[in-house]
Scaffold this motif. Sequence first.
Motif, PDB file in Angstrom:
ATOM      1  N   ARG A 151      14.776   2.651  -4.774  1.00 62.89           N
ATOM      2  CA  ARG A 151      15.439   3.951  -4.669  1.00 62.89           C
ATOM      3  C   ARG A 151      15.150   4.804  -5.909  1.00 62.89           C
ATOM      4  N   CYS A 152      15.170   4.178  -7.071  1.00 63.91           N
ATOM      5  CA  CYS A 152      14.857   4.906  -8.306  1.00 63.91           C
ATOM      6  C   CYS A 152      13.408   5.383  -8.298  1.00 63.91           C
ATOM      7  N   ARG A 153      12.530   4.539  -7.760  1.00 61.60           N
ATOM      8  CA  ARG A 153      11.130   4.934  -7.711  1.00 61.60           C
ATOM      9  C   ARG A 153      10.934   6.114  -6.773  1.00 61.60           C
ATOM     10  N   LYS A 154      11.710   6.173  -5.700  1.00 60.94           N
ATOM     11  CA  LYS A 154      11.613   7.319  -4.802  1.00 60.94           C
ATOM     12  C   LYS A 154      12.012   8.602  -5.536  1.00 60.94           C
ATOM     13  N   PHE A 155      13.057   8.516  -6.351  1.00 65.03           N
ATOM     14  CA  PHE A 155      13.468   9.677  -7.135  1.00 65.03           C
ATOM     15  C   PHE A 155      12.327  10.130  -8.047  1.00 65.03           C
ATOM     16  N   VAL A 156      11.683   9.173  -8.705  1.00 58.64           N
ATOM     17  CA  VAL A 156      10.568   9.488  -9.595  1.00 58.64           C
ATOM     18  C   VAL A 156       9.430  10.142  -8.818  1.00 58.64           C
ATOM     19  N   GLU A 157       9.138   9.623  -7.631  1.00 56.62           N
ATOM     20  CA  GLU A 157       8.046  10.179  -6.830  1.00 56.62           C
ATOM     21  C   GLU A 157       8.379  11.597  -6.360  1.00 56.62           C
ATOM     22  N   MET A 158       9.640  11.842  -6.031  1.00 56.66           N
ATOM     23  CA  MET A 158      10.042  13.188  -5.628  1.00 56.66           C
ATOM     24  C   MET A 158       9.857  14.168  -6.787  1.00 56.66           C
ATOM     25  N   LEU A 159      10.287  13.749  -7.963  1.00 53.77           N
ATOM     26  CA  LEU A 159      10.136  14.619  -9.128  1.00 53.77           C
ATOM     27  C   LEU A 159       8.659  14.793  -9.482  1.00 53.77           C
ATOM     28  N   ARG A 160       7.911  13.725  -9.333  1.00 55.75           N
ATOM     29  CA  ARG A 160       6.476  13.785  -9.613  1.00 55.75           C
ATOM     30  C   ARG A 160       5.788  14.772  -8.666  1.00 55.75           C
ATOM     31  N   HIS A 161       6.179  14.749  -7.400  1.00 55.39           N
ATOM     32  CA  HIS A 161       5.593  15.654  -6.420  1.00 55.39           C
ATOM     33  C   HIS A 161       5.946  17.106  -6.748  1.00 55.39           C
ATOM     34  N   SER A 162       7.163  17.326  -7.170  1.00 61.98           N
ATOM     35  CA  SER A 162       7.570  18.699  -7.486  1.00 61.98           C
ATOM     36  C   SER A 162       6.852  19.229  -8.724  1.00 61.98           C
ATOM     37  N   ALA A 200       0.826  -1.206   0.000  1.00 61.50           N
ATOM     38  CA  ALA A 200       0.000   0.000   0.000  1.00 61.50           C
ATOM     39  C   ALA A 200       0.860   1.255   0.000  1.00 61.50           C
ATOM     40  N   ALA A 201       1.966   1.222   0.758  1.00 60.13           N
ATOM     41  CA  ALA A 201       2.859   2.382   0.807  1.00 60.13           C
ATOM     42  C   ALA A 201       3.445   2.666  -0.572  1.00 60.13           C
ATOM     43  N   THR A 235       8.574  11.729 -21.733  1.00 56.36           N
ATOM     44  CA  THR A 235       8.929  11.200 -20.409  1.00 56.36           C
ATOM     45  C   THR A 235       7.714  10.996 -19.508  1.00 56.36           C
ATOM     46  N   SER A 236       6.523  11.281 -20.006  1.00 53.71           N
ATOM     47  CA  SER A 236       5.336  11.222 -19.161  1.00 53.71           C
ATOM     48  C   SER A 236       5.098   9.830 -18.582  1.00 53.71           C
ATOM     49  N   HIS A 237       5.456   8.786 -19.335  1.00 56.54           N
ATOM     50  CA  HIS A 237       5.219   7.421 -18.847  1.00 56.54           C
ATOM     51  C   HIS A 237       6.041   7.105 -17.607  1.00 56.54           C
ATOM     52  N   LEU A 238       7.178   7.796 -17.447  1.00 58.19           N
ATOM     53  CA  LEU A 238       8.038   7.538 -16.293  1.00 58.19           C
ATOM     54  C   LEU A 238       7.388   8.021 -14.992  1.00 58.19           C
ATOM     55  N   LEU A 239       6.539   9.031 -15.102  1.00 59.93           N
ATOM     56  CA  LEU A 239       5.874   9.570 -13.920  1.00 59.93           C
ATOM     57  C   LEU A 239       4.510   8.933 -13.671  1.00 59.93           C
ATOM     58  N   ASP A 240       4.099   8.060 -14.552  1.00 58.76           N
ATOM     59  CA  ASP A 240       2.779   7.432 -14.416  1.00 58.76           C
ATOM     60  C   ASP A 240       2.734   6.586 -13.139  1.00 58.76           C
ATOM     61  N   PRO A 241       1.688   6.760 -12.320  1.00 57.67           N
ATOM     62  CA  PRO A 241       1.573   5.969 -11.078  1.00 57.67           C
ATOM     63  C   PRO A 241       1.550   4.459 -11.317  1.00 57.67           C
ATOM     64  N   SER A 242       1.196   4.025 -12.525  1.00 56.52           N
ATOM     65  CA  SER A 242       1.176   2.587 -12.815  1.00 56.52           C
ATOM     66  C   SER A 242       2.561   1.968 -12.693  1.00 56.52           C
ATOM     67  N   GLY A 243       3.603   2.797 -12.749  1.00 58.88           N
ATOM     68  CA  GLY A 243       4.961   2.293 -12.593  1.00 58.88           C
ATOM     69  C   GLY A 243       5.261   1.802 -11.194  1.00 58.88           C
ATOM     70  N   ARG A 244       4.386   2.122 -10.252  1.00 60.88           N
ATOM     71  CA  ARG A 244       4.577   1.649  -8.869  1.00 60.88           C
ATOM     72  C   ARG A 244       4.261   0.162  -8.752  1.00 60.88           C
ATOM     73  N   VAL A 245       3.358  -0.331  -9.583  1.00 58.71           N
ATOM     74  CA  VAL A 245       2.870  -1.707  -9.458  1.00 58.71           C
ATOM     75  C   VAL A 245       3.978  -2.746  -9.604  1.00 58.71           C
ATOM     76  N   ASP A 303       9.575   5.858   1.110  1.00 55.27           N
ATOM     77  CA  ASP A 303      10.276   5.868   2.401  1.00 55.27           C
ATOM     78  C   ASP A 303       9.566   4.968   3.418  1.00 55.27           C
ATOM     79  N   MET A 304       8.249   5.027   3.451  1.00 57.34           N
ATOM     80  CA  MET A 304       7.498   4.187   4.371  1.00 57.34           C
ATOM     81  C   MET A 304       7.663   2.709   4.015  1.00 57.34           C
ATOM     82  N   ALA A 305       7.663   2.418   2.728  1.00 56.37           N
ATOM     83  CA  ALA A 305       7.847   1.028   2.291  1.00 56.37           C
ATOM     84  C   ALA A 305       9.224   0.512   2.697  1.00 56.37           C
ATOM     85  N   LEU A 306      10.243   1.337   2.524  1.00 55.41           N
ATOM     86  CA  LEU A 306      11.595   0.936   2.925  1.00 55.41           C
ATOM     87  C   LEU A 306      11.682   0.745   4.432  1.00 55.41           C
ATOM     88  N   LYS A 307      11.042   1.655   5.176  1.00 51.24           N
ATOM     89  CA  LYS A 307      11.072   1.575   6.643  1.00 51.24           C
ATOM     90  C   LYS A 307      10.403   0.290   7.129  1.00 51.24           C
TER      91      LYS A 307
END
Length: 422
Positions: free
Chosen positions: A244-255, A211-212, A358-368, A219-223
């Motif tokens: 770790r790469c996904r965290k980078f993507v999420e940070m950029l996505r948030h910004s 879920a995290a 590059t839009s596909h890289l930020l797609d939330p489906s990449g989390r799955v 970060d929560m998933a790693l913790k």
Amino acid sequence: MAAVLNVDSMIGIGFSGLKASLEKFPGWEPDSWAYHGDDGKSFCCQSTGKAYGPTFTTGDVIGCGVNFMTASAFFTKNGVCQGNAFRDLKDINIYPSVGLKRPQAHLSVNFGQRPFVFDIDGMMKHEKLSISNEINATDVSKLHPNLDENALLKELVGQFLAHDGYVETAKAFAEEVLAEAGALKSRPTDYFDNFDVEEDIDAVHRQQIRAAILDGDIDMALKRTNLFYPHVLQDNPRTYFRLRCRKFVEMLRHSTELLDSSPERRAKPLNGHSAISDDDFEPEMDLDENMNAADDWDKMETEEVDNGMKYQDLLDGTVRYGQELRYEFKDDRSKLVEDAFKDIFSMFAYEDPRKPPTSHLLDPSGRVPVAEELNSAILVSLGKSSSAAIERLYQQTEVLVSDISDEGGAGAFINVRNDFLR
């Protein structure tokens, strides 16, 4: 398919193998098959032909097709199929062949660069439907001796939900199956009789970790992973790297979510002033309204400045994190790592990474896939299978379909994912 443009003599259309002579008419030689226009006969590797179809000449369009699934060949005349001409065409490599008796004769050939006169797409749909009907009619009772098809599917779904950490969904599904069995006064399978996902604390932990990740909180998933399964990430460095790469993507996505409200991203004012005309103000507004409007405008400007600062801070933090990530894996020259860095860092080259390419890289489906990979790693660490039974069944089916697709087999008409999973 060939269009006969100018022929006043013999013509043969068909196919040949590598051993066929190019000095003689197609069909008359070993390793050669053809339909002849002067007499309408079919010739199979010999000079003696068999009655097959009508004759053809100038102005006719002749098609030739090979059905590798049935190991047979057919011809068409002006879009009408003449039926099978040859059978038992097994283990052969063939090439289109045309024979003309006189040098002044000529024709035009079409290998798909133009629409065919014959409805080949309709024929393909018919073949596909026939195979699909055969699949649907297949007896699956022997797949699991103790379960019928319905019970087997329910067990596969229930096991998948529990395996992949969908705890609440698995519980709800099991309750529904038991309620249905009670309503029908039938006995549920032993799997659901003994189903108690609440006792599986690992399933709960895996659900929390999944879920995290699906929420983008890496970060929560790693913790949680390090808390509940401290050796998993150490034993699976590739999975750790992807997280770790996904965290980078999420940070950029948030910004990037602050892009539209950041003053640096808004259109610059004209001549140092806001591009607002006098018509934008209502002369009938009283003093209070003007004061309120001014207050709202000040608040808007303040919010824009705040968002701009947040955007810049987030972007700076993302850059620093990317530098740390690159340094951490500086000694790993594997293709996986290099390709991942190339992808995620390429987003800085574009003004708005939310847009292609590059839009596909930020797609939330990449989390799955990241969540699934970590879940599999945890399961292996617990001595369990990394994949659910239904996943293994799908993988095996894909391999089997691929095998029977060789050389145009029946599997060539089936796409497991598109035909059955959508």
